[in-house]
Design a protein around this motif. Sequence first.
Motif, PDB file in Angstrom:
ATOM      1  N   GLU A  63       0.805  -1.213   0.000  1.00 57.62           N
ATOM      2  CA  GLU A  63       0.000   0.000   0.000  1.00 57.62           C
ATOM      3  C   GLU A  63       0.844   1.272   0.000  1.00 57.62           C
ATOM      4  OE1 GLU A  63       0.688  -1.138   4.325  1.00 57.62           O
ATOM      5  OE2 GLU A  63       0.339  -2.146   2.406  1.00 57.62           O
ATOM      6  N   ASP A  64       2.156   1.138   0.133  1.00 61.09           N
ATOM      7  CA  ASP A  64       3.028   2.307   0.213  1.00 61.09           C
ATOM      8  C   ASP A  64       3.982   2.292  -0.977  1.00 61.09           C
ATOM      9  OD1 ASP A  64       4.626   4.417   0.850  1.00 61.09           O
ATOM     10  OD2 ASP A  64       5.048   3.782   2.894  1.00 61.09           O
ATOM     11  N   GLU A  65       3.606   2.965  -2.054  1.00 58.79           N
ATOM     12  CA  GLU A  65       4.370   2.898  -3.294  1.00 58.79           C
ATOM     13  C   GLU A  65       5.653   3.725  -3.260  1.00 58.79           C
ATOM     14  OE1 GLU A  65       2.050   3.788  -6.703  1.00 58.79           O
ATOM     15  OE2 GLU A  65       0.404   2.437  -6.168  1.00 58.79           O
ATOM     16  N   HIS A  66       5.804   4.593  -2.293  1.00 51.80           N
ATOM     17  CA  HIS A  66       6.925   5.537  -2.323  1.00 51.80           C
ATOM     18  C   HIS A  66       7.900   5.367  -1.171  1.00 51.80           C
ATOM     19  CE1 HIS A  66       4.855   7.533  -5.570  1.00 51.80           C
ATOM     20  NE2 HIS A  66       3.791   7.672  -4.823  1.00 51.80           N
ATOM     21  N   ARG A  67       7.735   4.301  -0.378  1.00 51.06           N
ATOM     22  CA  ARG A  67       8.673   4.056   0.717  1.00 51.06           C
ATOM     23  C   ARG A  67       9.236   2.646   0.559  1.00 51.06           C
ATOM     24  NH1 ARG A  67      12.451   3.366   3.481  1.00 51.06           N
ATOM     25  NH2 ARG A  67      12.546   3.379   5.753  1.00 51.06           N
ATOM     26  N   PHE A  68      10.475   2.576   0.103  1.00 53.08           N
ATOM     27  CA  PHE A  68      11.122   1.288  -0.114  1.00 53.08           C
ATOM     28  C   PHE A  68      11.858   0.882   1.164  1.00 53.08           C
ATOM     29  CE2 PHE A  68      11.012   3.663  -4.147  1.00 53.08           C
ATOM     30  CZ  PHE A  68      10.077   2.873  -4.807  1.00 53.08           C
ATOM     31  N   GLN A  69      11.931  -0.417   1.408  1.00 51.85           N
ATOM     32  CA  GLN A  69      12.327  -0.902   2.725  1.00 51.85           C
ATOM     33  C   GLN A  69      13.622  -1.709   2.738  1.00 51.85           C
ATOM     34  OE1 GLN A  69      10.790  -0.199   5.545  1.00 51.85           O
ATOM     35  NE2 GLN A  69       8.956   0.828   4.765  1.00 51.85           N
ATOM     36  N   ASP A  70      14.468  -1.550   1.739  1.00 48.08           N
ATOM     37  CA  ASP A  70      15.710  -2.322   1.708  1.00 48.08           C
ATOM     38  C   ASP A  70      16.895  -1.531   2.240  1.00 48.08           C
ATOM     39  OD1 ASP A  70      15.641  -0.580  -0.503  1.00 48.08           O
ATOM     40  OD2 ASP A  70      16.990  -1.847  -1.664  1.00 48.08           O
ATOM     41  N   ASP A  71      16.645  -0.656   3.206  1.00 46.30           N
ATOM     42  CA  ASP A  71      17.702   0.234   3.701  1.00 46.30           C
ATOM     43  C   ASP A  71      18.814  -0.518   4.433  1.00 46.30           C
ATOM     44  OD1 ASP A  71      16.174   2.423   2.838  1.00 46.30           O
ATOM     45  OD2 ASP A  71      15.088   2.504   4.736  1.00 46.30           O
ATOM     46  N   THR A  72      18.460  -1.551   5.194  1.00 47.49           N
ATOM     47  CA  THR A  72      19.450  -2.165   6.071  1.00 47.49           C
ATOM     48  C   THR A  72      20.152  -3.367   5.461  1.00 47.49           C
ATOM     49  OG1 THR A  72      17.747  -3.548   7.107  1.00 47.49           O
ATOM     50  CG2 THR A  72      18.209  -1.426   8.144  1.00 47.49           C
ATOM     51  N   THR A  73      19.585  -3.964   4.426  1.00 49.09           N
ATOM     52  CA  THR A  73      20.223  -5.139   3.831  1.00 49.09           C
ATOM     53  C   THR A  73      21.496  -4.754   3.090  1.00 49.09           C
ATOM     54  OG1 THR A  73      19.884  -7.056   2.391  1.00 49.09           O
ATOM     55  CG2 THR A  73      18.907  -4.979   1.683  1.00 49.09           C
ATOM     56  N   ILE A  74      22.424  -5.694   2.987  1.00 49.53           N
ATOM     57  CA  ILE A  74      23.622  -5.469   2.172  1.00 49.53           C
ATOM     58  C   ILE A  74      23.667  -6.457   1.005  1.00 49.53           C
ATOM     59  CG2 ILE A  74      25.069  -4.349   3.877  1.00 49.53           C
ATOM     60  CD1 ILE A  74      26.256  -7.017   4.560  1.00 49.53           C
ATOM     61  N   PHE A  75      22.559  -7.146   0.765  1.00 49.50           N
ATOM     62  CA  PHE A  75      22.446  -7.961  -0.445  1.00 49.50           C
ATOM     63  C   PHE A  75      22.651  -7.064  -1.667  1.00 49.50           C
ATOM     64  CE2 PHE A  75      19.769  -9.417  -3.970  1.00 49.50           C
ATOM     65  CZ  PHE A  75      20.218 -10.714  -4.115  1.00 49.50           C
ATOM     66  N   PRO A  76      23.410  -7.456  -2.691  1.00 49.28           N
ATOM     67  CA  PRO A  76      23.945  -8.794  -2.971  1.00 49.28           C
ATOM     68  C   PRO A  76      25.439  -8.947  -2.727  1.00 49.28           C
ATOM     69  CG  PRO A  76      23.960  -7.549  -4.986  1.00 49.28           C
ATOM     70  CD  PRO A  76      23.504  -6.599  -3.900  1.00 49.28           C
ATOM     71  N   ASP A  77      26.046  -8.101  -1.889  1.00 50.78           N
ATOM     72  CA  ASP A  77      27.510  -8.076  -1.807  1.00 50.78           C
ATOM     73  C   ASP A  77      28.114  -9.432  -1.470  1.00 50.78           C
ATOM     74  OD1 ASP A  77      28.707  -4.869  -1.317  1.00 50.78           O
ATOM     75  OD2 ASP A  77      26.596  -5.253  -1.580  1.00 50.78           O
ATOM     76  N   HIS A  78      27.552 -10.095  -0.458  1.00 50.87           N
ATOM     77  CA  HIS A  78      28.166 -11.356  -0.021  1.00 50.87           C
ATOM     78  C   HIS A  78      28.000 -12.449  -1.062  1.00 50.87           C
ATOM     79  CE1 HIS A  78      29.431 -10.426   4.136  1.00 50.87           C
ATOM     80  NE2 HIS A  78      28.503  -9.495   4.044  1.00 50.87           N
ATOM     81  N   VAL A  79      26.845 -12.516  -1.677  1.00 54.70           N
ATOM     82  CA  VAL A  79      26.655 -13.556  -2.688  1.00 54.70           C
ATOM     83  C   VAL A  79      27.477 -13.241  -3.935  1.00 54.70           C
ATOM     84  CG1 VAL A  79      24.591 -12.574  -3.772  1.00 54.70           C
ATOM     85  CG2 VAL A  79      24.939 -15.028  -3.803  1.00 54.70           C
ATOM     86  N   ALA A  80      27.625 -11.966  -4.284  1.00 52.24           N
ATOM     87  CA  ALA A  80      28.469 -11.601  -5.429  1.00 52.24           C
ATOM     88  C   ALA A  80      29.919 -11.984  -5.171  1.00 52.24           C
ATOM     89  CB  ALA A  80      28.359 -10.105  -5.714  1.00 52.24           C
ATOM     90  N   ALA A  81      30.382 -11.826  -3.941  1.00 51.04           N
ATOM     91  CA  ALA A  81      31.744 -12.239  -3.602  1.00 51.04           C
ATOM     92  C   ALA A  81      31.923 -13.736  -3.804  1.00 51.04           C
ATOM     93  CB  ALA A  81      32.058 -11.860  -2.156  1.00 51.04           C
ATOM     94  N   ARG A  82      30.904 -14.515  -3.465  1.00 51.20           N
ATOM     95  CA  ARG A  82      30.998 -15.966  -3.644  1.00 51.20           C
ATOM     96  C   ARG A  82      31.008 -16.340  -5.128  1.00 51.20           C
ATOM     97  NH1 ARG A  82      29.649 -14.797   1.232  1.00 51.20           N
ATOM     98  NH2 ARG A  82      29.766 -16.296   2.952  1.00 51.20           N
ATOM     99  N   VAL A  83      30.215 -15.648  -5.927  1.00 48.78           N
ATOM    100  CA  VAL A  83      30.230 -15.923  -7.361  1.00 48.78           C
ATOM    101  C   VAL A  83      31.595 -15.567  -7.950  1.00 48.78           C
ATOM    102  CG1 VAL A  83      29.209 -15.311  -9.588  1.00 48.78           C
ATOM    103  CG2 VAL A  83      27.734 -15.650  -7.593  1.00 48.78           C
ATOM    104  N   ALA A  84      32.181 -14.456  -7.513  1.00 44.39           N
ATOM    105  CA  ALA A  84      33.511 -14.084  -7.986  1.00 44.39           C
ATOM    106  C   ALA A  84      34.538 -15.141  -7.602  1.00 44.39           C
ATOM    107  CB  ALA A  84      33.908 -12.723  -7.417  1.00 44.39           C
ATOM    108  N   ALA A  85      34.432 -15.641  -6.370  1.00 46.55           N
ATOM    109  CA  ALA A  85      35.371 -16.667  -5.914  1.00 46.55           C
ATOM    110  C   ALA A  85      35.193 -17.957  -6.712  1.00 46.55           C
ATOM    111  CB  ALA A  85      35.166 -16.923  -4.423  1.00 46.55           C
ATOM    112  N   ILE A  86      33.956 -18.313  -7.043  1.00 52.65           N
ATOM    113  CA  ILE A  86      33.706 -19.497  -7.872  1.00 52.65           C
ATOM    114  C   ILE A  86      34.377 -19.335  -9.237  1.00 52.65           C
ATOM    115  CG2 ILE A  86      31.894 -20.724  -9.139  1.00 52.65           C
ATOM    116  CD1 ILE A  86      30.070 -20.201  -6.681  1.00 52.65           C
ATOM    117  N   GLY A  87      34.215 -18.154  -9.843  1.00 53.07           N
ATOM    118  CA  GLY A  87      34.845 -17.913 -11.136  1.00 53.07           C
ATOM    119  C   GLY A  87      36.360 -18.025 -11.070  1.00 53.07           C
ATOM    120  N   ALA A  88      36.954 -17.434 -10.022  1.00 53.54           N
ATOM    121  CA  ALA A  88      38.412 -17.503  -9.876  1.00 53.54           C
ATOM    122  C   ALA A  88      38.878 -18.933  -9.700  1.00 53.54           C
ATOM    123  CB  ALA A  88      38.839 -16.648  -8.681  1.00 53.54           C
ATOM    124  N   LEU A  89      38.177 -19.690  -8.852  1.00 52.62           N
ATOM    125  CA  LEU A  89      38.599 -21.059  -8.587  1.00 52.62           C
ATOM    126  C   LEU A  89      38.414 -21.940  -9.820  1.00 52.62           C
ATOM    127  CD1 LEU A  89      39.742 -23.016  -6.570  1.00 52.62           C
ATOM    128  CD2 LEU A  89      37.447 -23.357  -5.626  1.00 52.62           C
TER     129      LEU A  89
END
Length: 809
Positions: free
Chosen positions: A552-578
């Motif tokens: 019901e609130d189109e103008h208030r987004f709630q992803d302020d505290t998450t740090i997604f996708p940094d940790h998963v992106a780091a794992r994908v980068a590590a998979i590529g390197a390995l």
Amino acid sequence: MTSHALPLAGVRVLDLTNGKGELGTRLFADLGADVVRVESPGTDRSRGHGPVVDGVGLYHQVFNANKRSVALDLRRAEDRAEFLGRLVPGADICLTSLTPAEQAALGIEPATLLEHNPALVAVSLTDYGLTGPYRDRVGTEWTHLALGGVLSRSGDPGREPLMPPLDLAMQTAAVQAAWAALAAYWNRLETGAGDTVDVSVFESVVQGIDPGWGMAGSATGGVPAADGPRGRIDDGHKYPFFPCADGAVRLTLLSPRQWQGMFAWMGSPAEFADDRWNSLVTRFRESHVLYPAIGAMLRPKTRARIVAEAQRYGVAAAAVLTPREVAGNEHFAARGVFTRPPLAPGGRPVTVVDGLMEIDGVRAGHRGAAPEIGRDTAEVLADQAGRRPAPEPVTAAPRAPFAGLRVLDLGVIVAGGEAGRLFGDLGAEVLKVENLAAPDGSRQSMDGSAITPVFAWGNRNKLGFGLNVKDPRGRDLFLRLAAGSDVILSNFKPGTLHKLGISYEQLKEINPGIVVVESSAYGHTGPWSGNPGYGPLVRAATGVTGLWRYPEDEHRFQDDTTIFPDHVAARVAAIGALAKLVQRRGTAAGGTVHLAQTEVVLGQHAHVFAAESLAPGITVAHGNTGPGDAPRGVYPAAGDDEWLVVDVQGDEQWRSLAEVTGLDAARFPDAASRAAHREEIDAHLTAWSSALAPEEGTRRLQRAGVPAAKMTRITEFPDDPHLIARGTFRTAVHPLVGRPMPSENLPALFGRMPDPELRPAPLLGQHTREVAARLLGLGEAELDELFAAGVLQSDPRTAGLLAAAAAGK
């Protein structure tokens, strides 16, 4: 790129994922592995996994592409004998997501598989793992987000918590399983011995989305999430949104340089000319003054114009896009992120994400459609006749898999720093290379501390090496280090390595085996490649932010505290390197891995964008009302801000829930009738749950086989009995952090991999002198000269701080 040129060509993977984890084996297939699905019509769950549009199971079509299929029903003794006697002995990796009970009933637990092939890496991905008190609980996307601590930090203060959108939990676990499997496979290549790998979705969420006891963004100022208030907080000032002519944009103003760009963009107004506005603390504290002024300037402009102007002024900005807008975006089109294979009935094209990374300049993505069940049975079984792993020496003792590897870590903040930690935890020598003039932004501290717990978590098991690579002498020293290294990790702005004279083209001349990984927000090509990028902007540009809101609130987004996708992106980068290191064993040649964080998000949710291409607008913000069946939601529990998530999936679970809670199951026998009476069912369940502590509500429902979980706060993790039983955390100590630090352990439970060391994160350049002498052969006089010239560097406070810490001051 053909599969033979890809880094995992020749690796055989048996894929027993079934409605969970398919992305993990798809990553292997994208990287060239021969991934063989073992499935049967009577047991298949992948094809019915949503979304299903026009009769097409898009989850299956997307995440089982590039694979082969063998039709075997492991419930039948003869098929099971075929699997154990012919397929398992010829495989390198086997990954299953069957439940612990299913694995036991079929006799395919990891330890059993190793009896049939001691060189196999046998991986189990289940909701809670194969051990521990929660082992036999039922989990779903929503229950894992609740128990894994993500839900507790999502939503407005004073309101019910808000369920995050999409499939963050399950898809992060799939990546975690792939990383754990490939690390164990590398160990197999080094020792000849296979391993058991026990991955749980629960722990993957705890470690891989918003780890409360792990690395966080620079906007936190080094303050751990566990030190925050008990309830949800309004963190909108950290990554603010501004409405504009055609939607909304998000800005990130973290560094002094970004603020100076913003100040110039605003026309250098006198009221913000004071030097105090250079302080992040001031800008956060007085955001109620600053942000209205910025908003007034942006309001009449379009998103495209704002992002273009922001780029000119060096301000980090992104438009908040819908999934439909993402699929048609010019940047993603220029990068070839999406492809359109004819997967729908009648050959109708479907928009699918074309892989998560680029290998040696070529996208490792979609090569062939997902197979029909049994399409390749005869071919695969014929190929397996007599195929066995080549005899290798076996060293069965526990061993850190990356011992002997050296990594030059130029990574910064979360996505960069975390990739280096993943290698360091598993035994690699990781040199964290920094310049005093531009230190890693994650060193920022609200209280002036030299080391914060946040930095310490993300940079443990590294050596600090201070170097001015911009100086020609510094560049030469870096090249000398690179000549004896295996991997270079970087997440600078695209083009930075070339400007510094240390690009892959330059490095391979001195070390043909070097693997260079470059990660960025938007990729190294395309109209946005030069834009500054942070996780919050990545979420805005990929549709995540726009879906993360109360409906019901189109103008208030709630992803302020998450740090997604940094940790998963780091794992994908590590998979590529390995993966490139695996290939190097046969070719002696290194290569490049390019990663865009935006494309990691899109790749994790490729099924969502495929559905959008067939039914535009199908993906909307659901809030706490799950689509399909009922009840699916977040319900109040007894206590202060306590909540219980219930996520019914099917008629059997509905009947069990009805019996536990006193509902009449016969009134609503199917999902359609339950969805039509959702409000009535929710009211009854709310009354039931409100009288119970969340732990008790969880226990009663889980005992009946109903997916349920309490909303867990991250401060509760160290005392969680399941995490304790599985050794998910260990206590680390840093001499400059005045308290013990619960710290994540391994990414899975391994049979032959020791726990990581917990060596303290370094001060900037803390080990420069020792490393330069040992690896570069520099004498004391030369070292003194290079330090005096600022070529070699260390934090001038180092000796005093460590001496004071040793003295207990």
